[in-house]
Enzyme design. Structure first.
Site, PDB file in Angstrom:
ATOM      1  N   GLU A   1       1.335   0.535   3.408  1.00  0.00           N
ATOM      2  CA  GLU A   1       2.132   1.704   3.023  1.00  0.00           C
ATOM      3  C   GLU A   1       2.281   1.604   1.516  1.00  0.00           C
ATOM      4  O   GLU A   1       3.093   0.836   1.011  1.00  0.00           O
ATOM      5  CB  GLU A   1       3.484   1.702   3.740  1.00  0.00           C
ATOM      6  CG  GLU A   1       4.179   3.057   3.749  1.00  0.00           C
ATOM      7  CD  GLU A   1       4.850   3.362   2.425  1.00  0.00           C
ATOM      8  OE1 GLU A   1       4.293   4.192   1.658  1.00  0.00           O
ATOM      9  OE2 GLU A   1       5.899   2.786   2.148  1.00  0.00           O
TER      10      GLU A   1
ATOM     11  N   CYS B   1       8.693   5.712  -2.800  1.00  0.00           N
ATOM     12  CA  CYS B   1       7.289   6.098  -2.615  1.00  0.00           C
ATOM     13  C   CYS B   1       7.195   7.558  -2.210  1.00  0.00           C
ATOM     14  O   CYS B   1       6.146   8.194  -2.392  1.00  0.00           O
ATOM     15  CB  CYS B   1       6.617   5.193  -1.582  1.00  0.00           C
ATOM     16  SG  CYS B   1       7.496   5.075  -0.017  1.00  0.00           S
TER      17      CYS B   1
END
Length: 508
Positions: free
Chosen positions: A261, A295
């Site tokens: 990720e 993110c």
């Protein structure tokens, strides 16, 4: 804060390697944790050396056969108790997250709540680790598939969500029957130690052996040991694309599994049919929440030419109202960046925008004076740019928002997709056709695509992750649990004959 440190038994010098309630000796370097809130040293951690790392892995190896033999619903019950432990410690842990990382207190509490939520999800999952049955082409045969645990799951997490992302991985891995070795960010080691103490207490109360939950605090070398370690079948890594590519290459070189990720470069498309007031809330929180260090932070706004100027004016007005300061003061909207390196990257990005021809409509800069002594507080800023600028194609972990104008939805979607990353995306529109096109296979190429909400703030019920340079991994909800298990196909012959598949004859 001193009371919170005492609550979690965080002294001036802390061991950074644990197999549960046992804290191992190490000769690794000392890691100093300083708060970006005020620049003060919170504590020091003795990082793992290779011997301590190997001892933790050995402990996990010994614990795995015992843990996987415990029925999954019982493992789920233990995870439920971890959730209760987090509930009891929510305020203290939330404040520690906020102080060590620098995110707002509300976001600190929210991160702990996210941990609690994933515990609840994992409890239900512990009774639903289902496989499939299928019909065999051979008479008197039955086929099915089932899932088994992998073994040791290595977890490498980032500073921006210092505890939540670990919980996404560990709670699911634990109910699946895996054991976990966690390498947290060296920038936020104390929150990791606090979590280890909470979970270790629950495991000990349930007579779970040492090694099911291991903590290995270290710098880059600890992550490299884990990536190359054939004893660790799955490495789940959260962080930059650069880091993820390195981990993926090493893990793949030994034919291990990686769950990645990585970076995001997330955009919101604001159409001429958008509710501009609602869009403003999503855009501003998405851009400045966690000081732009998510993110899923909104980095680009792709705005229809007919509403571009009106929405830009709303943004400029909203940014003037932002309060920047101590994140533990709930009147403030924006806290500090994590450290001086992040500040340097922010300033370098601003200069890069100007060098490529970008125009700032809200200027940035570093704040100084009373309340800003750490030197990590910066101004959220807004620049008008072109999507092809090199700096726009890059993920900068800071509150810099880019404005891009478009004329047709096809063009907007192409701009949205026209970056190397593919994590989160959103469209603001009250037009059904626009929303459906955005969600179709001709629309967003991201792992997350939202309508009339922003790019950040994912719920744990859905699988979280993205495509392209974001890594392709999925964590948290839906069927993300399958990443922590190995699939096995089974065929049972209950007849008196042994027919072969595909009608093959083998008589003798």
């Amino acid at each position: 804060m001193q009371n919170i440190l005492q609550h979690f038994q965080l002294g001036e010098l802390n061991s950074g390697v644990s197999t549960g309630n046992s804290w191992l000796h190490s000769n690794g370097e000392k890691i100093v944790s300083s708060s970006p809130v005020d620049g003060k040293v919170i504590g020091t951690v003795q990082a793992a050396d290779r011997a301590a790392y190997d001892a933790a892995i050995s402990s996990a190896q010994k614990a795995y056969p015992i843990w996987k033999a415990i029925p999954a619903p019982r493992r789920g019950e233990i995870v439920r108790q971890i959730g209760e432990g987090l509930r009891k410690n929510k305020e203290a842990l939330g404040k520690l997250v906020s102080y060590e990382m620098g995110k707002s207190l509300q976001e600190g509490y929210g991160e702990v709540q996210e941990m609690i939520d994933i515990c609840d999800f994992a409890v239900g999952l512990s009774r639903q680790l289902h496989g499939l049955t299928m019909h065999s082409e051979r008479p008197g045969h039955r086929m099915y598939e089932q899932y088994h645990p992998l073994g040791i799951v290595g977890i490498i997490s980032a500073f921006n969500f210092p505890v939540a992302v670990w919980s996404w991985n560990s709670m699911l891995a634990w109910v699946c029957g895996d054991v976990c070795v966690w390498k947290p960010s060296e920038k936020t080691p104390l929150t990791a130690i606090a979590c280890q103490r909470i979970t270790a207490e629950v495991f000990a109360a349930n007579d779970v052996p040492e090694g099911v939950s291991c903590l290995v605090i270290g710098n880059r070398d600890a992550g490299e040991w884990m990536a190359a370690d054939e004893r660790v079948p799955l490495v789940s890594a959260t962080g930059s694309t650069r880091m993820g590519k390195s981990v993926a290459a090493v893990v793949a070189g030994r034919l291990g599994k990686s769950l990645l990720e990585l970076g995001g470069n997330n955009a919101i498309i604001i159409t001429e049919n958008a509710d501009l007031d609602m869009s403003l809330i999503g855009a501003v929180f998405g851009a400045v929440g966690t000081a732009g260090q998510r993110c899923t932070t909104t980095r680009r706004l792709i705005i229809h030419e007919s509403v571009y100027d009106a929405f830009k004016d709303k943004l400029v007005s909203a940014y003037k109202q932002l309060r920047i300061g101590d994140p533990l003061d709930q009147h403030n909207h924006v806290g500090p960046l994590i450290d001086q390196d992040a500040v340097k990257a922010y300033l370098a990005s601003i200069e890069a925008v100007k060098a490529e021809g970008g125009k700032f409509v809200v200027e940035g800069g570093v704040l100084s004076g009373a309340g800003y002594e750490s030197g990590c507080y910066v101004k959220p800023c807004i620049a008008e740019v072109e999507n092809h600028y090199k700096i726009v194609q890059h993920e900068t972990f800071a509150p810099i928002l880019y404005l891009i104008k478009y004329s047709t939805l096809d063009q907007a979607i192409a701009l949205q997709n026209g970056v190397p990353q593919g994590l989160s995306s959103a469209i603001m529109t009250l037009n059904l056709r626009e929303a459906e096109q955005f969600l179709s296979n001709a629309g967003s190429d991201c792992g997350i695509a939202n309508v009339n909400i922003g790019t950040s703030g994912a719920e744990i019920g859905g699988a979280f992750g993205g495509e392209k340079e974001t890594g392709g991994g999925r964590e948290s909800g839906s069927d993300a649990w399958k990443a922590y298990m190995r699939r096995q196909t089974n065929t049972i012959n209950y007849s008196t004959k042994l027919p072969l598949a595909q009608g093959i004859k083998f008589d003798f």
